[in-house]
Every structure is written in C-alpha cells, then in structure tokens.
Design a protein around this motif. Sequence first.
Motif, PDB file in Angstrom:
ATOM      1  N   PHE A 130      -5.097  42.147 -25.875  1.00 42.76           N
ATOM      2  CA  PHE A 130      -5.448  43.066 -26.951  1.00 42.76           C
ATOM      3  C   PHE A 130      -6.969  43.163 -26.960  1.00 42.76           C
ATOM      4  O   PHE A 130      -7.650  42.293 -27.500  1.00 42.76           O
ATOM      5  N   SER A 131      -7.487  44.205 -26.312  1.00 45.18           N
ATOM      6  CA  SER A 131      -8.929  44.299 -26.103  1.00 45.18           C
ATOM      7  C   SER A 131      -9.679  44.366 -27.423  1.00 45.18           C
ATOM      8  O   SER A 131      -9.133  44.730 -28.463  1.00 45.18           O
ATOM      9  N   LYS A 132     -10.961  44.026 -27.348  1.00 44.55           N
ATOM     10  CA  LYS A 132     -11.808  44.073 -28.538  1.00 44.55           C
ATOM     11  C   LYS A 132     -12.000  45.506 -29.018  1.00 44.55           C
ATOM     12  O   LYS A 132     -12.315  45.736 -30.170  1.00 44.55           O
ATOM     13  N   ARG A 133     -11.786  46.466 -28.110  1.00 41.60           N
ATOM     14  CA  ARG A 133     -11.921  47.879 -28.475  1.00 41.60           C
ATOM     15  C   ARG A 133     -10.628  48.466 -29.035  1.00 41.60           C
ATOM     16  O   ARG A 133     -10.620  49.573 -29.534  1.00 41.60           O
ATOM     17  N   MET A 134      -9.546  47.716 -28.950  1.00 44.45           N
ATOM     18  CA  MET A 134      -8.270  48.198 -29.479  1.00 44.45           C
ATOM     19  C   MET A 134      -8.341  48.195 -31.006  1.00 44.45           C
ATOM     20  O   MET A 134      -8.648  47.167 -31.601  1.00 44.45           O
ATOM     21  N   PRO A 135      -8.081  49.319 -31.646  1.00 39.27           N
ATOM     22  CA  PRO A 135      -8.173  49.355 -33.108  1.00 39.27           C
ATOM     23  C   PRO A 135      -7.169  48.405 -33.764  1.00 39.27           C
ATOM     24  O   PRO A 135      -6.052  48.234 -33.281  1.00 39.27           O
ATOM     25  N   ALA A 136      -7.605  47.784 -34.836  1.00 36.56           N
ATOM     26  CA  ALA A 136      -6.689  46.945 -35.607  1.00 36.56           C
ATOM     27  C   ALA A 136      -5.596  47.846 -36.174  1.00 36.56           C
ATOM     28  O   ALA A 136      -5.829  49.014 -36.467  1.00 36.56           O
ATOM     29  N   GLY A 137      -4.391  47.309 -36.280  1.00 40.61           N
ATOM     30  CA  GLY A 137      -3.299  48.095 -36.845  1.00 40.61           C
ATOM     31  C   GLY A 137      -1.948  47.653 -36.319  1.00 40.61           C
ATOM     32  O   GLY A 137      -1.814  46.609 -35.672  1.00 40.61           O
ATOM     33  N   ASP A 138      -0.949  48.469 -36.606  1.00 43.35           N
ATOM     34  CA  ASP A 138       0.429  48.175 -36.200  1.00 43.35           C
ATOM     35  C   ASP A 138       0.743  48.858 -34.875  1.00 43.35           C
ATOM     36  O   ASP A 138       0.373  50.015 -34.654  1.00 43.35           O
ATOM     37  N   TYR A 139       1.468  48.138 -34.036  1.00 41.51           N
ATOM     38  CA  TYR A 139       1.859  48.637 -32.722  1.00 41.51           C
ATOM     39  C   TYR A 139       3.318  48.277 -32.467  1.00 41.51           C
ATOM     40  O   TYR A 139       3.869  47.396 -33.112  1.00 41.51           O
ATOM     41  N   THR A 140       3.892  48.954 -31.486  1.00 44.18           N
ATOM     42  CA  THR A 140       5.234  48.625 -31.011  1.00 44.18           C
ATOM     43  C   THR A 140       5.145  48.320 -29.525  1.00 44.18           C
ATOM     44  O   THR A 140       4.617  49.113 -28.754  1.00 44.18           O
ATOM     45  N   LEU A 141       5.644  47.150 -29.151  1.00 45.46           N
ATOM     46  CA  LEU A 141       5.786  46.816 -27.735  1.00 45.46           C
ATOM     47  C   LEU A 141       7.156  47.303 -27.297  1.00 45.46           C
ATOM     48  O   LEU A 141       8.151  47.058 -27.974  1.00 45.46           O
ATOM     49  N   VAL A 142       7.201  47.995 -26.182  1.00 48.16           N
ATOM     50  CA  VAL A 142       8.472  48.471 -25.650  1.00 48.16           C
ATOM     51  C   VAL A 142       8.599  47.957 -24.214  1.00 48.16           C
ATOM     52  O   VAL A 142       7.760  48.250 -23.366  1.00 48.16           O
ATOM     53  N   PHE A 143       9.635  47.187 -23.992  1.00 52.71           N
ATOM     54  CA  PHE A 143       9.959  46.700 -22.653  1.00 52.71           C
ATOM     55  C   PHE A 143      11.254  47.370 -22.231  1.00 52.71           C
ATOM     56  O   PHE A 143      12.221  47.361 -22.979  1.00 52.71           O
ATOM     57  N   GLU A 144      11.247  47.950 -21.046  1.00 54.07           N
ATOM     58  CA  GLU A 144      12.481  48.511 -20.490  1.00 54.07           C
ATOM     59  C   GLU A 144      12.776  47.791 -19.196  1.00 54.07           C
ATOM     60  O   GLU A 144      11.924  47.695 -18.329  1.00 54.07           O
ATOM     61  N   ILE A 145      13.967  47.276 -19.096  1.00 50.97           N
ATOM     62  CA  ILE A 145      14.446  46.651 -17.869  1.00 50.97           C
ATOM     63  C   ILE A 145      15.490  47.598 -17.290  1.00 50.97           C
ATOM     64  O   ILE A 145      16.476  47.916 -17.961  1.00 50.97           O
ATOM     65  N   VAL A 146      15.265  48.067 -16.068  1.00 48.24           N
ATOM     66  CA  VAL A 146      16.188  48.994 -15.419  1.00 48.24           C
ATOM     67  C   VAL A 146      16.854  48.250 -14.265  1.00 48.24           C
ATOM     68  O   VAL A 146      16.180  47.785 -13.353  1.00 48.24           O
ATOM     69  N   ASP A 147      18.146  48.126 -14.352  1.00 49.26           N
ATOM     70  CA  ASP A 147      18.937  47.472 -13.305  1.00 49.26           C
ATOM     71  C   ASP A 147      19.443  48.566 -12.374  1.00 49.26           C
ATOM     72  O   ASP A 147      20.300  49.357 -12.736  1.00 49.26           O
ATOM     73  N   ARG A 148      18.877  48.616 -11.171  1.00 49.74           N
ATOM     74  CA  ARG A 148      19.235  49.676 -10.221  1.00 49.74           C
ATOM     75  C   ARG A 148      20.648  49.500  -9.665  1.00 49.74           C
ATOM     76  O   ARG A 148      21.294  50.480  -9.316  1.00 49.74           O
ATOM     77  N   ILE A 149      21.116  48.281  -9.574  1.00 54.43           N
ATOM     78  CA  ILE A 149      22.442  48.042  -9.011  1.00 54.43           C
ATOM     79  C   ILE A 149      23.521  48.473  -9.997  1.00 54.43           C
ATOM     80  O   ILE A 149      24.470  49.159  -9.631  1.00 54.43           O
TER      81      ILE A 149
END
Length: 155
Positions: A119-138
Amino acid sequence: MNKKLGFLFLLFFLFACGKTDKNVQPLKLADFYFFTLKEGKEMKITGEEFTQGQVVKVKIFVENFGYKKTDKGYKISVMELLKIIDSEGSIVYSKVEVDQTRVLEELNQYLIFVNTLGFSKRMPAGDYTLVFEIVDRIKKQKLKIKKKIHVKALI
C-alpha cells in the motif's frame, strides 16, 4: 435391456446424489489470511486495516481444483488475477499470474496462492476492495474472492 436401464438409473442416482470426486466439485475457498514475515516465520495479521506504505502478504487456500492424471503425476492449470478497487469502483492495482500450469507428483488438498500487497505512501487513505480471481482452466471454473479493507493515512 433391464441391465441397461439399471445402469442408467445407477448413473442418474450417482449424479443426483452429488458424486464426491474432487474433479467434479466446484472450486472452494478453504482459508484466507494476511501475514507478515518476522524472523522467517509467518505472523498472521488480525483485522483488515492497513497503513499507507505498509507491505503485507496474503495467503489463499483453494480446494477442489481440477487436474488431469498423467504418467508423471497430476497436471493442474490455473490462472490468478488480483485487483485493488477503490470506493468509486476504479482499479488502482492489477496483477495477472498467467502461467500456473505444472505437474504435481502428489495431489495436494489445497492449491496455495501467496501475494505481496504494497500500500504505497501515495495511495489515498480510504476503503478498498481486494478481488482475487482463481481460474481453473481444466475444470473451466472461476472462484472470486472479495475482501473489504481500509487503508489509513501514514502519520
């Protein structure tokens, strides 16, 4: 003829009861946590509040991933996407791990994904959402994990 009907009924019954084969079940999140390393050991972070300039790691455990049995083991093929989205819906960070195709000698219970989040020092303070997507190709399935976090200002 009765044997064919009996066989079809058995197949239908197994399908209706939810066959427990790992390669049939949907992808599932088994565990998810933030941590830092201290003297080479994982130190779990409680809460979802971070500070500008802070670097943390996140570990994701995924169950029921797809595989193909080969003569050398179990072939898996997954892709991971990571996004950090601000409160207005804009993507402030994006990362794609594309080449996750490999052969495992033994089939593990979980696939483990480890990411470093800065979380860089230039990143504004506030609320965020982390989104992780796992794609199973098989299995041709996706698992989307969303986590709300708060980044506070560096004092």
